[in-house]
Design a protein around this motif. Structure first.
Motif, PDB file in Angstrom:
ATOM      1  N   PHE A  45       0.836  -1.195   0.000  1.00 50.28           N
ATOM      2  CA  PHE A  45       0.000   0.000   0.000  1.00 50.28           C
ATOM      3  C   PHE A  45       0.873   1.248   0.000  1.00 50.28           C
ATOM      4  CE2 PHE A  45       0.757  -1.282   4.369  1.00 50.28           C
ATOM      5  CZ  PHE A  45       1.155  -0.106   4.991  1.00 50.28           C
ATOM      6  N   ILE A  46       0.244   2.349  -0.355  1.00 54.50           N
ATOM      7  CA  ILE A  46       0.884   3.662  -0.308  1.00 54.50           C
ATOM      8  C   ILE A  46       0.347   4.381   0.922  1.00 54.50           C
ATOM      9  CG2 ILE A  46       1.306   5.831  -1.515  1.00 54.50           C
ATOM     10  CD1 ILE A  46       2.444   3.401  -2.953  1.00 54.50           C
ATOM     11  N   ASP A  47       1.245   4.817   1.821  1.00 58.16           N
ATOM     12  CA  ASP A  47       0.778   5.451   3.055  1.00 58.16           C
ATOM     13  C   ASP A  47       0.391   6.909   2.822  1.00 58.16           C
ATOM     14  OD1 ASP A  47       3.053   7.120   3.186  1.00 58.16           O
ATOM     15  OD2 ASP A  47       4.134   5.784   4.524  1.00 58.16           O
ATOM     16  N   GLY A  48      -0.026   7.579   3.905  1.00 58.53           N
ATOM     17  CA  GLY A  48      -0.498   8.953   3.806  1.00 58.53           C
ATOM     18  C   GLY A  48       0.574   9.950   3.425  1.00 58.53           C
ATOM     19  N   GLN A  49       1.832   9.513   3.400  1.00 57.52           N
ATOM     20  CA  GLN A  49       2.930  10.381   2.978  1.00 57.52           C
ATOM     21  C   GLN A  49       3.400  10.060   1.557  1.00 57.52           C
ATOM     22  OE1 GLN A  49       5.307   9.291   6.580  1.00 57.52           O
ATOM     23  NE2 GLN A  49       5.533  11.496   6.800  1.00 57.52           N
ATOM     24  N   GLY A  50       2.697   9.118   0.912  1.00 54.76           N
ATOM     25  CA  GLY A  50       3.058   8.759  -0.454  1.00 54.76           C
ATOM     26  C   GLY A  50       4.137   7.704  -0.570  1.00 54.76           C
ATOM     27  N   HIS A  51       4.491   7.044   0.540  1.00 55.75           N
ATOM     28  CA  HIS A  51       5.534   6.026   0.517  1.00 55.75           C
ATOM     29  C   HIS A  51       4.929   4.636   0.323  1.00 55.75           C
ATOM     30  CE1 HIS A  51       7.784   9.074   3.256  1.00 55.75           C
ATOM     31  NE2 HIS A  51       8.057   9.298   1.983  1.00 55.75           N
ATOM     32  N   ARG A  52       5.617   3.810  -0.478  1.00 54.99           N
ATOM     33  CA  ARG A  52       5.146   2.444  -0.737  1.00 54.99           C
ATOM     34  C   ARG A  52       5.645   1.503   0.356  1.00 54.99           C
ATOM     35  NH1 ARG A  52       7.824  -1.653  -3.725  1.00 54.99           N
ATOM     36  NH2 ARG A  52       6.422  -3.277  -4.516  1.00 54.99           N
ATOM     37  N   HIS A  53       4.742   0.632   0.840  1.00 57.16           N
ATOM     38  CA  HIS A  53       5.101  -0.351   1.853  1.00 57.16           C
ATOM     39  C   HIS A  53       4.738  -1.742   1.364  1.00 57.16           C
ATOM     40  CE1 HIS A  53       5.875   2.373   5.354  1.00 57.16           C
ATOM     41  NE2 HIS A  53       5.110   3.181   4.644  1.00 57.16           N
ATOM     42  N   VAL A  54       5.633  -2.711   1.589  1.00 54.25           N
ATOM     43  CA  VAL A  54       5.346  -4.121   1.357  1.00 54.25           C
ATOM     44  C   VAL A  54       5.545  -4.836   2.689  1.00 54.25           C
ATOM     45  CG1 VAL A  54       5.961  -6.217   0.111  1.00 54.25           C
ATOM     46  CG2 VAL A  54       6.109  -3.992  -1.046  1.00 54.25           C
ATOM     47  N   THR A  55       4.547  -5.574   3.125  1.00 54.45           N
ATOM     48  CA  THR A  55       4.590  -6.214   4.435  1.00 54.45           C
ATOM     49  C   THR A  55       5.678  -7.286   4.502  1.00 54.45           C
ATOM     50  OG1 THR A  55       2.215  -5.854   4.590  1.00 54.45           O
ATOM     51  CG2 THR A  55       3.179  -7.373   6.176  1.00 54.45           C
ATOM     52  N   ALA A  83       6.619  -3.258  14.101  1.00 49.00           N
ATOM     53  CA  ALA A  83       6.410  -1.815  14.038  1.00 49.00           C
ATOM     54  C   ALA A  83       5.108  -1.504  13.309  1.00 49.00           C
ATOM     55  CB  ALA A  83       7.586  -1.148  13.330  1.00 49.00           C
ATOM     56  N   ALA A  84       4.558  -0.328  13.602  1.00 52.09           N
ATOM     57  CA  ALA A  84       3.255   0.047  13.053  1.00 52.09           C
ATOM     58  C   ALA A  84       3.261   0.186  11.536  1.00 52.09           C
ATOM     59  CB  ALA A  84       2.780   1.344  13.695  1.00 52.09           C
ATOM     60  N   ASN A  85       4.441   0.371  10.920  1.00 48.41           N
ATOM     61  CA  ASN A  85       4.478   0.497   9.455  1.00 48.41           C
ATOM     62  C   ASN A  85       4.591  -0.856   8.775  1.00 48.41           C
ATOM     63  OD1 ASN A  85       7.104  -0.186  10.002  1.00 48.41           O
ATOM     64  ND2 ASN A  85       8.031   1.626   9.054  1.00 48.41           N
ATOM     65  N   ASN A  86       4.460  -1.961   9.539  1.00 49.42           N
ATOM     66  CA  ASN A  86       4.577  -3.299   8.966  1.00 49.42           C
ATOM     67  C   ASN A  86       3.269  -4.068   9.086  1.00 49.42           C
ATOM     68  OD1 ASN A  86       5.994  -5.329   7.654  1.00 49.42           O
ATOM     69  ND2 ASN A  86       7.822  -4.970   8.898  1.00 49.42           N
ATOM     70  N   GLY A  87       2.173  -3.355   8.881  1.00 47.81           N
ATOM     71  CA  GLY A  87       0.865  -3.991   8.949  1.00 47.81           C
ATOM     72  C   GLY A  87       0.317  -4.323   7.581  1.00 47.81           C
ATOM     73  N   VAL A  88      -0.918  -4.791   7.568  1.00 49.27           N
ATOM     74  CA  VAL A  88      -1.616  -5.112   6.318  1.00 49.27           C
ATOM     75  C   VAL A  88      -3.028  -4.544   6.399  1.00 49.27           C
ATOM     76  CG1 VAL A  88      -0.322  -7.243   5.893  1.00 49.27           C
ATOM     77  CG2 VAL A  88      -2.468  -7.337   7.182  1.00 49.27           C
ATOM     78  N   TYR A  89      -3.595  -4.257   5.254  1.00 52.28           N
ATOM     79  CA  TYR A  89      -5.005  -3.917   5.176  1.00 52.28           C
ATOM     80  C   TYR A  89      -5.794  -5.203   4.927  1.00 52.28           C
ATOM     81  CZ  TYR A  89      -4.690   1.191   5.016  1.00 52.28           C
ATOM     82  OH  TYR A  89      -4.514   2.511   5.327  1.00 52.28           O
ATOM     83  N   VAL A  90      -6.805  -5.455   5.765  1.00 52.48           N
ATOM     84  CA  VAL A  90      -7.663  -6.622   5.606  1.00 52.48           C
ATOM     85  C   VAL A  90      -9.064  -6.136   5.246  1.00 52.48           C
ATOM     86  CG1 VAL A  90      -8.634  -8.656   6.735  1.00 52.48           C
ATOM     87  CG2 VAL A  90      -6.303  -7.926   7.272  1.00 52.48           C
ATOM     88  N   GLN A  91      -9.586  -6.651   4.145  1.00 49.78           N
ATOM     89  CA  GLN A  91     -10.902  -6.221   3.677  1.00 49.78           C
ATOM     90  C   GLN A  91     -11.998  -6.717   4.612  1.00 49.78           C
ATOM     91  OE1 GLN A  91     -11.266  -4.079   1.042  1.00 49.78           O
ATOM     92  NE2 GLN A  91      -9.031  -4.081   1.176  1.00 49.78           N
TER      93      GLN A  91
END
Length: 648
Positions: A16-26, A440-448
């Motif tokens: 996902f892309i966070d609120g600062q525009g950075h890409r994250h892969v879990t 860490a909080a930046n290592n989560g996932v979005y679950v539908q």
């Protein structure tokens, strides 16, 4: 199976892309923990998800390619069949006269494959409120001072606040969550980290209203009344002792109307009340998280709970029920007072996004609540490291198995005595950001999540209780989310601090949508006085927290505020000027915080801190009886004139 492939099949978004525009892969290890923590979910063969029908509207469901025909269907409520029929192609057109309710849909195709799923018949929209535009007084109840409380605001103070709000022309009082916390951990005082969202915080009871109770340690009470910080440990010790005194008096008194009303309350809240009382007794007995209890008690069991309440623990179980009965009836009295005063909303209550993993709700709903995962949010400009709130939240599979009943119970508990509720982090109805414990909080996932069925369940309960539902839709909002909420009649939550364009200019009044609650700030943001004085920036920096804003940016924001006020013919920039601007918006609810009216500088809560700041403990500078004289009432009434109800 590859964990990323398995995650995709389960509707888990690992990139996902966070609120600062950075890409994250879990991280793959974190992802495996998430997968193991969620219930096993068998995909539907014929359907996409639970079926939702909106009453009075033509409705049909398209079946998958796997279905063979003819396919028979029936809609059941328990053993009773409400409707049935046969489909000969991929579309089922549902009967138009189905009553509002929650059902099970049974499907069987020509190949003799059978499955079932929830089917919800919902009102077309949630309750819309029977008012045009009005305003509410927003208060942190624990922080209210009075000449009679025991060092924490209580339900009698709430009655006083309702009367004050009525005198100011408001149509209700908005409160932080009143959820049950842990009686033996009073220092864990965050109202957003509850033991249970189904029951109330007993520390808000006015114990002096109970028969047999009189202040014993008057010196301690006097000290607690004058303290600038709520001393939860001392308050809890005094109040729980008083509650036990009142209970013993109640138990030994002859049968009275009170005994009959307690029996009525037990019936109203059955079976959850009995189960909660048993849980509390067991929690004290074993003094460890419920997953470490003896095996026989790790799952709720009605027969075992019945046995428990017939044994030596019967009085303790009854005590828990007694306390909840008192809290419920005192809160009910507050809402009745608001109605008597002609308030069009009355109580506006907040609902936390999750619960403590070792609390009642997580024990009671082990399939629907994931205790190994923390609900949070990815990084954004205000919280650059992301957030992990340490709370257990609902999961889709467990909710569907139970026809969304755990979610409904949560709504019912909050709507019992409220004219409006706010769902904290309503984005969680569509997707939850989950962080495995230890990461860490930046290592989560979005679950539908099953968005449409949850909206339908919300509309059902909202209409049944005549209660407006406001969704706290701040943060990274998925495309089309607000439109979908609005279509179902769920109101938005608009914070003026955030309503600015790319140049930093504040939005004009006509930008704000009608079905929304508008406010200048929230309990997680600076007060107005703190914002104008830069105190919030200085405090966060002193705590080693990035405030996400420079002093130059704040000077620019202040200039932009003056600009928008001038554009609306407001030539001041004090709090009453801001209130006047917000009162001009089309949004039907406006909340003005009591802290702002009293010029309080420090904010109630600083996210990301625990003991570094007195979160959820600060008391108002003045007692309840002194507040009206400290507010510029003519200025407030002038500012809110467009939405102030007539007062004598």
């Amino acid at each position: 199976m590859d964990p990323f492939k398995r995650a995709k099949d389960l509707g888990i978004q690992t990139e996902f892309i966070d609120g600062q525009g950075h890409r994250h892969v879990t991280d793959v290890v974190a992802l495996k923990i998430v997968l193991d923590a969620l219930p096993v979910r068998t995909p539907y063969r014929f359907l996409g998800e639970a079926v939702v029908i909106r009453s009075g509207r033509p409705s049909q469901t398209e079946l998958s390619e796997a279905a063979t025909f003819p396919l028979r269907w029936k809609i059941a409520s328990g053993l009773k069949v409400i409707a049935q029929g046969e489909a000969r192609d991929r579309n089922i057109a549902w009967p138009a006269d189905l009553p509002v309710g929650s059902y099970r849909l049974h499907l069987a195709d020509a190949a003799a494959f059978a499955e079932e799923a929830p089917l919800i018949v919902a009102p077309p929209r949630a309750f819309g409120g029977d008012f045009d535009r009005c305003w509410l007084l927003a208060v942190q109840l624990y922080g209210v001072r009075s000449a009679r409380n025991w060092g924490i605001g209580d339900f009698s103070d709430l009655e006083g606040l309702i009367e004050l709000a009525g005198q100011l022309g408001a149509d209700g009082v908005g409160l932080n969550p009143l959820h049950a916390l842990f009686d033996d951990r009073p220092a864990d005082c965050s109202p957003y980290s509850p033991n249970s969202r189904l029951f109330l915080n007993a520390l808000y009871i006015d114990v002096e209203k109970l028969a047999g109770v009189s202040p014993e340690n008057t010196a301690t009470i006097a000290r607690l009344r004058t303290s600038n910080i709520v001393d939860y440990v001392a308050v809890a010790e005094l109040k729980w002792r008083a509650l036990r005194t009142a209970f013993e008096k109640f138990r030994t008194s002859p049968a009275t109307a009170g005994h009959d009303d307690l029996a009525k309350f037990r019936a109203e809240r059955a079976p959850l009340l009995s189960r909660f009382a048993c849980f509390e007794v067991l929690r004290h007995k074993f003094n460890k998280p419920w997953w470490e209890w003896p095996e026989e008690w790790r799952q709720p069991d009605e027969a075992k709970c019945t046995g428990l309440r017939q044994g030596p623990n019967a009085a303790e179980i009854e005590f828990v029920e007694f306390v909840q009965w008192i809290a419920d009836r005192q809160l009910e009295s507050c809402q009745k007072l608001a109605s008597k005063l002609g308030m069009r909303v009355g109580l506006y209550l907040d609902v936390a996004v999750g619960v403590q993993s070792d609390g009642f709700d997580a024990w009671n709903e082990q399939s629907a609540i994931s205790r190994h995962l923390g609900v949070g949010a990815p990084p954004d400009p205000l919280n650059t490291a992301g957030q992990n709130w340490g709370l257990a939240g609902f999961n889709a599979a467990g909710l569907e198995i139970q026809n969304f009943e755990p979610y409904r119970e949560m709504l019912r508990a909050s709507m019992r005595h409220a004219g409006a509720i706010r769902l904290d982090h309503v984005l969680g109805l569509k997707r939850l950001y989950l962080v495995p414990h230890g990461f860490a909080a930046n290592n989560g996932v979005y679950v539908q999540m099953p968005f449409e069925p949850l909206l339908a369940a919300t509309a059902q309960e909202s209409v049944a209780h005549c209660c407006v539902v406001i969704g706290e839709d701040l943060g990274t909002v998925p495309e089309g989310f607000r439109e979908k909420m609005a279509d179902w009649g769920i109101w938005s939550y608009l914070v003026m601090m955030f309503e600015r364009d790319d140049r930093g200019s504040f939005r004009d009044a006509d930008y704000y949508m009608p079905n929304a609650l508008v406010t200048f700030n929230t309990h997680d943001l600076s007060t107005y006085a703190g914002w104008r004085s830069f105190s919030d920036l200085a405090l966060k920096r002193s705590l080693g927290i990035d405030p996400g804003e420079s002093d130059d940016a704040r000077w620019h924001a202040l200039a932009m505020l003056s600009d928008v006020l001038r554009r609306h013919a407001i030539d001041r920039h004090d709090l009453y000027a801001v209130a006047a601007f917000l009162a001009q918006t089309r949004s039907r609810l406006l909340a003005i915080s009591l802290e702002d009216l009293l010029g309080v500088v420090d904010q109630p809560n600083i996210p990301g801190t625990v003991n570094e700041h007195p979160n959820w403990r600060q008391r108002l500078p003045l007692a309840l009886g002194e507040i009206a004289a400290a507010i510029n009432v003519p200025a407030l009434k002038l500012a809110t004139a467009e939405r102030t109800r007539a007062t004598s």
